[in-house]
Scaffold this active site. Structure first.
Site, PDB file in Angstrom:
ATOM      1  N   LYS A 129       0.774  -1.400   0.141  1.00  0.00           N
ATOM      2  CA  LYS A 129      -0.026  -0.028  -0.086  1.00  0.00           C
ATOM      3  C   LYS A 129       0.802   1.289   0.110  1.00  0.00           C
ATOM      4  CE  LYS A 129      -3.704  -0.682   2.386  1.00  0.00           C
ATOM      5  NZ  LYS A 129      -4.228  -1.062   3.715  1.00  0.00           N
ATOM      6  N   ARG A 161      -3.416   2.936   8.470  1.00  0.00           N
ATOM      7  CA  ARG A 161      -3.758   1.814   7.800  1.00  0.00           C
ATOM      8  C   ARG A 161      -2.478   0.993   8.032  1.00  0.00           C
ATOM      9  NH1 ARG A 161      -6.961   4.973   4.463  1.00  0.00           N
ATOM     10  NH2 ARG A 161      -9.249   4.135   4.024  1.00  0.00           N
ATOM     11  N   GLY A 191      -7.947  -7.692   5.438  1.00  0.00           N
ATOM     12  CA  GLY A 191      -8.754  -7.648   6.644  1.00  0.00           C
ATOM     13  C   GLY A 191      -8.026  -8.331   7.947  1.00  0.00           C
ATOM     14  N   MET A 236      -5.347  -6.984   9.549  1.00  0.00           N
ATOM     15  CA  MET A 236      -4.769  -6.219  10.252  1.00  0.00           C
ATOM     16  C   MET A 236      -5.770  -4.622  10.434  1.00  0.00           C
ATOM     17  SD  MET A 236      -0.747  -6.887  10.184  1.00  0.00           S
ATOM     18  CE  MET A 236      -0.900  -6.767   8.378  1.00  0.00           C
ATOM     19  N   ARG A 254      -4.210  -1.630  -6.242  1.00  0.00           N
ATOM     20  CA  ARG A 254      -3.288  -2.753  -6.059  1.00  0.00           C
ATOM     21  C   ARG A 254      -3.847  -3.662  -6.861  1.00  0.00           C
ATOM     22  NH1 ARG A 254      -6.310  -4.527  -0.448  1.00  0.00           N
ATOM     23  NH2 ARG A 254      -8.198  -4.629  -1.340  1.00  0.00           N
ATOM     24  N   HIS A 297      -4.072 -46.644  -3.743  1.00  0.00           N
ATOM     25  CA  HIS A 297      -4.851 -46.956  -4.990  1.00  0.00           C
ATOM     26  C   HIS A 297      -6.010 -45.984  -5.194  1.00  0.00           C
ATOM     27  CE1 HIS A 297      -8.169 -49.492  -6.948  1.00  0.00           C
ATOM     28  NE2 HIS A 297      -7.152 -49.629  -7.475  1.00  0.00           N
ATOM     29  N   ARG A 315      -1.069 -48.365 -17.372  1.00  0.00           N
ATOM     30  CA  ARG A 315      -0.815 -49.325 -16.535  1.00  0.00           C
ATOM     31  C   ARG A 315      -1.543 -50.498 -16.837  1.00  0.00           C
ATOM     32  NH1 ARG A 315      -1.156 -44.902 -12.772  1.00  0.00           N
ATOM     33  NH2 ARG A 315       0.608 -45.196 -11.280  1.00  0.00           N
ATOM     34  N   ARG A 317       3.314 -50.288 -19.791  1.00  0.00           N
ATOM     35  CA  ARG A 317       3.976 -51.130 -18.734  1.00  0.00           C
ATOM     36  C   ARG A 317       3.542 -52.120 -18.509  1.00  0.00           C
ATOM     37  NH1 ARG A 317       3.618 -49.231 -12.502  1.00  0.00           N
ATOM     38  NH2 ARG A 317       1.538 -50.237 -12.727  1.00  0.00           N
ATOM     39  N   GLU A 362      12.410 -47.341 -10.466  1.00  0.00           N
ATOM     40  CA  GLU A 362      11.402 -46.885  -9.090  1.00  0.00           C
ATOM     41  C   GLU A 362      12.095 -47.645  -8.012  1.00  0.00           C
ATOM     42  OE1 GLU A 362       7.467 -48.351 -10.151  1.00  0.00           O
ATOM     43  OE2 GLU A 362       8.353 -50.044 -11.340  1.00  0.00           O
ATOM     44  N   GLY A 397       9.481 -43.969 -11.876  1.00  0.00           N
ATOM     45  CA  GLY A 397       8.393 -44.286 -10.916  1.00  0.00           C
ATOM     46  C   GLY A 397       8.444 -43.739  -9.838  1.00  0.00           C
ATOM     47  N   THR A 398       8.223 -42.488  -9.607  1.00  0.00           N
ATOM     48  CA  THR A 398       8.789 -41.704  -8.194  1.00  0.00           C
ATOM     49  C   THR A 398       7.621 -42.216  -6.936  1.00  0.00           C
ATOM     50  OG1 THR A 398       7.585 -39.833  -9.179  1.00  0.00           O
ATOM     51  CG2 THR A 398       9.953 -39.802  -9.100  1.00  0.00           C
ATOM     52  N   ASN A 399       6.412 -42.856  -7.469  1.00  0.00           N
ATOM     53  CA  ASN A 399       5.781 -43.224  -6.297  1.00  0.00           C
ATOM     54  C   ASN A 399       6.584 -44.436  -5.479  1.00  0.00           C
ATOM     55  OD1 ASN A 399       3.705 -41.658  -7.436  1.00  0.00           O
ATOM     56  ND2 ASN A 399       2.571 -43.495  -8.400  1.00  0.00           N
ATOM     57  N   ASP A 400       6.812 -45.561  -6.100  1.00  0.00           N
ATOM     58  CA  ASP A 400       7.612 -46.251  -5.462  1.00  0.00           C
ATOM     59  C   ASP A 400       8.972 -46.012  -5.214  1.00  0.00           C
ATOM     60  OD1 ASP A 400       6.270 -48.924  -5.214  1.00  0.00           O
ATOM     61  OD2 ASP A 400       5.949 -48.917  -7.385  1.00  0.00           O
ATOM     62  N   CYS A 421       6.829 -40.807 -14.253  1.00  0.00           N
ATOM     63  CA  CYS A 421       5.369 -41.245 -14.583  1.00  0.00           C
ATOM     64  C   CYS A 421       4.826 -41.454 -13.167  1.00  0.00           C
ATOM     65  CB  CYS A 421       5.263 -42.609 -15.512  1.00  0.00           C
ATOM     66  SG  CYS A 421       5.940 -44.013 -14.936  1.00  0.00           S
ATOM     67  N   TYR A 475      10.116 -35.467 -20.821  1.00  0.00           N
ATOM     68  CA  TYR A 475       8.807 -35.503 -20.244  1.00  0.00           C
ATOM     69  C   TYR A 475       8.380 -35.633 -19.025  1.00  0.00           C
ATOM     70  CZ  TYR A 475       8.543 -40.243 -20.640  1.00  0.00           C
ATOM     71  OH  TYR A 475       8.489 -41.984 -20.661  1.00  0.00           O
TER      72      TYR A 475
HETATM   73  C1  PEP Z   1       5.386 -45.440  -9.514  1.00  0.00           C
HETATM   74  O1  PEP Z   1       5.792 -46.313  -8.932  1.00  0.00           O
HETATM   75  O2  PEP Z   1       5.734 -44.263  -9.481  1.00  0.00           O
HETATM   76  C2  PEP Z   1       4.661 -45.833 -10.743  1.00  0.00           C
HETATM   77  C3  PEP Z   1       4.223 -44.884 -11.647  1.00  0.00           C
HETATM   78  O3  PEP Z   1       3.831 -46.940 -10.590  1.00  0.00           O
HETATM   79  P1  PEP Z   1       2.673 -47.456  -9.759  1.00  0.00           P
HETATM   80  O4  PEP Z   1       2.190 -46.203  -9.197  1.00  0.00           O
HETATM   81  O5  PEP Z   1       1.776 -47.937 -10.642  1.00  0.00           O
HETATM   82  O6  PEP Z   1       3.361 -48.297  -8.666  1.00  0.00           O
HETATM   83 MG    MG Z   2       5.526 -48.366  -9.245  1.00  0.00          MG
END
Ligand code: PEP
Ligand code: MG
Length: 917
Positions: free
Chosen positions: A41, A111, A120, A122, A355, A471, A577, A661, A788, A809-812, A874, A894
């Site tokens: 302000k 102010r 809002g 202060m 602003r 899941h 999958r 896969r 993974e 496979g960054t989940n695992d 992925c 990607y």
């Molecule tokens: C993972 O592990 O990142 C993956 C894509 O495979 P899923 O989630 O099916 O294990």
């Molecule tokens: Mg996996």
């Protein structure tokens, strides 16, 4: 203690330079760039003044001073008093008025204003400088006693409530009493005489609540008010707001002291708020509202209904013309949509504030696109103007924000959107009810592939357990369906067909609402608003595409999902999958036949591998002939199903790469876990329920995520991947024949050693060669792997000798690198985040310092062996903006994410380029 205090004092003194910055009469000591020191302000008031905008003069006390004040135990740092006095004198000169002078009184507003807007949060004090003598003077000068008493009573209320801690309700009660006594409904119907009584009542309330008389000295009023604004920086609501909005690293709030102008001196006065473009649709039109004969808070308070800005054109044509010209000027100057506050005092227009305006997601996109068209900003700036969260909101239905919600529990925001439906606890019931025309929400302790039909039939999914990559979360995101996962307070009783949260019980058939962006479970029905995608949406994303370097693929398992993702701009599939292809409809039965023969079939393979004696081999073949027939026969039955699925996907993605896969989950997931379903299986396959149960028990694993799954299945049962490889290539050749381009990429999951990959890949290639020979046709394809398992990342140089591409496979990888079970960590991860052990849930946003190192190392090592190795991601992180930024930085080719996140990924990938330039 004394030492510590002394040290703090010295620190405060050392930092202190100029603390107060003046603006007025076309000149200012600061500018828009000084937001950190003067707040948004203050910096803007200075900037506007220099631009020649009619801004009432004033001065700003710096945010550094707020920090020093709070450090010094709520005391003014040395020199501040003198600096403030000097600036008050300057202001008096600029206004030709004096603090406390009955003939020409200086009145000011006080102010708050931090570098980041905290609406809002202060304090604000208006009409400061009023006292008995000044009020008498104003009456004498203006002859408008009503106005004088009205601003005086407002000031006592505000000063008492905001600055000195009186109860606002006490003032409200006195005002209400006065209105009842006068027989009127609105404040503005009270006469001067009646307001004069209200003023006296207010003074009495002040004395009672504070214990001293209402201060008559404006300098005392100012000192207290400055203290209150500084102090409000540390008020619990402000602290909470900063936590919620992730606002960190600020010094404090600045204080803006500005000469008052009045919108409530009569019918040639008014006050209002305006936007240079429509903040809800983004349309280029002057937008706003105002009230005649009112002060700013009247517009906000909603007691009187404000008028649409366009009426001002008739009411006060000169002021309207001047205002709209200033709106255009300021928007051009700031190169963004402005939210301005104005006051008209006796037909003279003043701008109190400008602003960058807050806007809806739709407006953000429309503004960004239009401003590029108007050549106001460059595409790179436009791309940074829309947040991924806004983009996300646009793609999903959301709840009407005006309707109150009865939130009974909170879980993880697993998949965004809003859903309202009747509670069911069973996937089959969900399907049946949906078929009967009901909208249902599937509530499960956790979901498994068996629930897929019910999840598809439901409008939303709620689970008691499970994390961001459980899941339920993964599947719901894929379906673009709202999901709240791991809501631990929801205690489900399948037998009773109900769940409880504390004392609340929700039964089957009751309505609940789910808010998947915040993870809320809400009792009853909340009205939803459907998303609207304007033409600007497509243009905006095209702008992003021109900037980004990362490819955007999708995780899609069906032709429908593939098509949707393609419509959203996906440039291929990064993960199909295939497990659901084993589940749907009739095909589950051959899968189960196969599993029942699996042990004997494996024994046959091991036996044959161990012997070189032909006789022994023949005996083994004879002994296990039945199992072989059953296992391989079942796979033969599955082949046409899978081929058909792949044909659909390849057609939908013609011309674009498709990564398939091969089977990943452990076999037990395909067997029924509930007794009733086991009985059904026994009947169907003409075996005893005991046999089914034995097989279920035999396949039981203590830690299935680390068990017999992924490529490990193919090491034991090569025929499964062979069947899948055949289905893929037969489908690919079939689609190719129709003139469409197919780019199949076969992906082997869960490898930890290059040898595993070599063995499995050899089988896959061998089968593909057979297909080529049989069909007398061939085509290019690739075989790659998922990274993974941490060991795969650590030995990526070896793995790349076999793998033609990597997909992280960054989940695992997160699960295994951090040792957090994907399905169980939800129970305690919330606490970890709360205590700051990890800044965010690592299943939601990639843990860049830990897991990210494995990704970076994997890419580097892989490309050392295979130059230019194609690398993607992925895991669920492929659709999360901060993780996408990371993927850009480590040079992935990607990211791949669920269809509904594709537009977000396109935006985030473009922002990554701009941010990391
Ligand atoms: C993972 O592990 O990142 C993956 C894509 O495979 P899923 O989630 O099916 O294990
Ligand atoms: Mg996996």
């Amino acid at each position: 203690m004394a030492k510590k205090k002394a040290a703090k004092k010295t620190a405060a003194k050392a930092k202190a330079g100029k603390r107060v910055y003046f603006f007025g009469n076309g000149k200012a000591e600061a500018n828009a760039k000084m937001k950190a020191l003067l707040g948004g302000k203050g910096a803007n008031l200075a900037e506007m003044t220099s631009l020649g905008v009619p801004v009432p003069p004033g001065f700003t006390i710096s945010t550094q001073t707020c920090s020093d004040f709070n450090q010094l135990g709520k005391k003014w740092p040395r020199g501040l008093k003198e600096e403030v006095a000097k600036n008050v004198a300057k202001l008096e000169k600029a206004m030709g008025a004096k603090f406390g002078d009955p003939k020409k009184p200086l009145l000011v507003s006080v102010r708050s204003g931090a570098a980041v807007s905290m609406p809002g949060m202060m304090d604000t004090v208006l009409n400061l400088g009023l006292n008995d003598a000044v009020v008498a003077g104003i009456i004498e000068k203006t002859g408008n006693a009503r106005f004088a008493y009205d601003i005086y009573r407002r000031f006592i209320d505000m000063f008492g409530d905001v600055v000195m801690g009186c109860h606002h309700a006490h003032f409200e009660a006195a005002l209400h009493k006065a209105k009842v006594k006068a027989g009127v409904e609105n404040d503005n119907e009270l006469t001067a005489e009646q307001l004069k009584v209200v003023v006296e009542d207010y003074k009495a309330i002040y004395k009672k609540d504070v214990g001293t008389m209402f201060p008559q000295d404006p300098m005392v009023q100012l000192t207290h008010s400055v203290n209150a604004v500084f102090g409000s920086w540390d008020a619990p609501r402000a602290i909470k707001y900063r936590q919620m909005e992730n606002i960190t690293g600020l010094l404090g709030t600045a204080v803006n002291v500005q000469a008052m102008v009045f919108g409530n001196m009569g019918d040639d006065c008014g006050t209002g708020v305006c936007f240079t473009r429509n903040p809800s649709t983004g349309k280029k039109e002057f937008y706003g509202e105002y009230l005649i004969n009112a002060q700013g808070e009247d517009v906000v308070a909603g007691i009187r209904t404000p008028l649409d800005l366009k009426h001002l054109k008739k009411d006060m044509p000169k002021a309207y013309k001047q205002l709209t010209a200033l709106m255009t000027k300021l928007e051009k100057h700031y190169k963004d949509m402005q939210d301005m506050e104005f006051t008209i005092q006796e037909k003279v227009l003043y701008i109190l504030q400008t602003r960058n305006g807050k806007r809806t997601a739709e407006a953000a996109i429309t503004n960004a696109v239009d401003m590029v068209k108007e050549k106001m900003i460059k595409p790179a700036e436009a791309v940074m103007r829309v947040t991924p969260e806004q983009m996300d909101r646009l793609l999903h239905p959301h709840f009407d924000s005006k309707v109150a919600r009865n939130v009974i529990a909170t879980g993880l925001p697993a998949s965004p959107g809003a859903a309202v439906g009747q509670v069911v606890f069973d996937a089959d019931v969900a399907e049946a009810w949906a078929k009967a025309g009901k909208t249902v929400i599937l509530v499960r302790i956790e979901t498994s592939p068996e629930d897929i039909g019910g999840m598809d039939a439901a409008v939303g999914i709620l689970t008691q357990r499970g994390g961001m990559t459980s899941h339920a979360a993964v599947v719901a995101r894929g379906m673009g369906k709202c999901c709240v996962a791991g809501a631990g307070d929801v205690v489900i009783n399948y037998k009773k067909k109900s769940f409880t949260v504390g004392k609340t019980t929700v039964k089957e058939g009751d309505f609940i609402s789910l808010e998947g962006t915040e993870g809320q479970v809400i009792l009853g029905k909340v009205p939803t608003v459907e998303p609207k995608l304007s033409g600007s949406f497509g243009l905006f994303l095209k702008m992003c595409d021109k900037i980004r370097t990362l490819g955007i693929r999708t995780n899609a398992d069906t032709p429908g999902d593939s098509k949707r993702a393609r419509d959203f701009g996906a440039e291929g599939i990064g993960l199909t999958r295939t497990e659901h292809m084993f589940f749907e409809g009739e095909r589950i039965w051959p899968v189960r036949e196969m599993i029942l023969a699996a042990d004997d079939y494996a024994a046959l393979l091991t036996g044959l591998a161990d012997t070189e004696c032909k006789k022994e081999a023949a005996a083994l073949n004879k002994q296990y002939a039945g199992a072989k027939k059953q296992f391989e026969g079942a796979l033969k039955k599955l082949l046409p199903y899978q081929r058909k699925d792949f044909v659909g996907i390849f057609k939908a993605m013609a011309g674009l790469p498709v990564t398939v896969r091969l089977l990943d989950p452990p076999l037990h997931e395909f067997l029924p876990q509930e007794v009733a379903n086991q009985k059904e299986m026994a009947k169907r396959l003409k075996i005893t329920p005991k046999k089914v149960q034995e097989q279920v028990e035999a396949l039981h694993e203590f830690n299935p995520m680390l068990g017999h799954r992924g490529c490990r299945l193919a090491v034991t049962y090569p025929a499964i991947y062979r069947m899948q490889a055949r289905a893929i290539m037969e489908a690919a050749l079939q689609v190719k024949k129709t003139g469409k381009k197919v780019l199949p990429e076969i992906m082997i999951p869960l490898i930890g050693s290059v040898k595993e990959l070599a063995i499995v890949k050899a089988d896959v290639i061998d089968e593909i060669q057979k297909v080529f020979k049989e069909k007398k046709s061939k085509m290019p394809y690739m075989v790659g792997t998922m990274i993974e398992i941490p060991r795969a990342a650590l030995t990526a140089d070896e793995v790349a000798t076999e793998a033609e591409f990597f997909s992280f496979g960054t989940n695992d990888l997160t699960q295994m690198a951090m040792g957090f079970s994907r399905d169980d960590a939800g129970k305690f991860l919330g606490e970890y985040v709360k205590q700051g052990i990890y800044a965010v849930d690592p299943f939601q946003a990639l843990d860049q310092t830990g897991v990210g190192k494995l990704v970076e190392m994997g890419v580097k090592l892989g490309r050392k062996t295979r130059k230019g190795l194609k690398c993607g991601i992925c895991g669920e992180h492929g659709g999360e903006p901060s993780s996408i930024d990371f993927c850009h930085r480590v040079g992935l080719n990607y990211v791949s994410c669920s269809p509904f996140r594709v537009p977000i990924a396109r935006l985030a990938a473009a922002q990554a380029v701009i941010r990391n330039k």
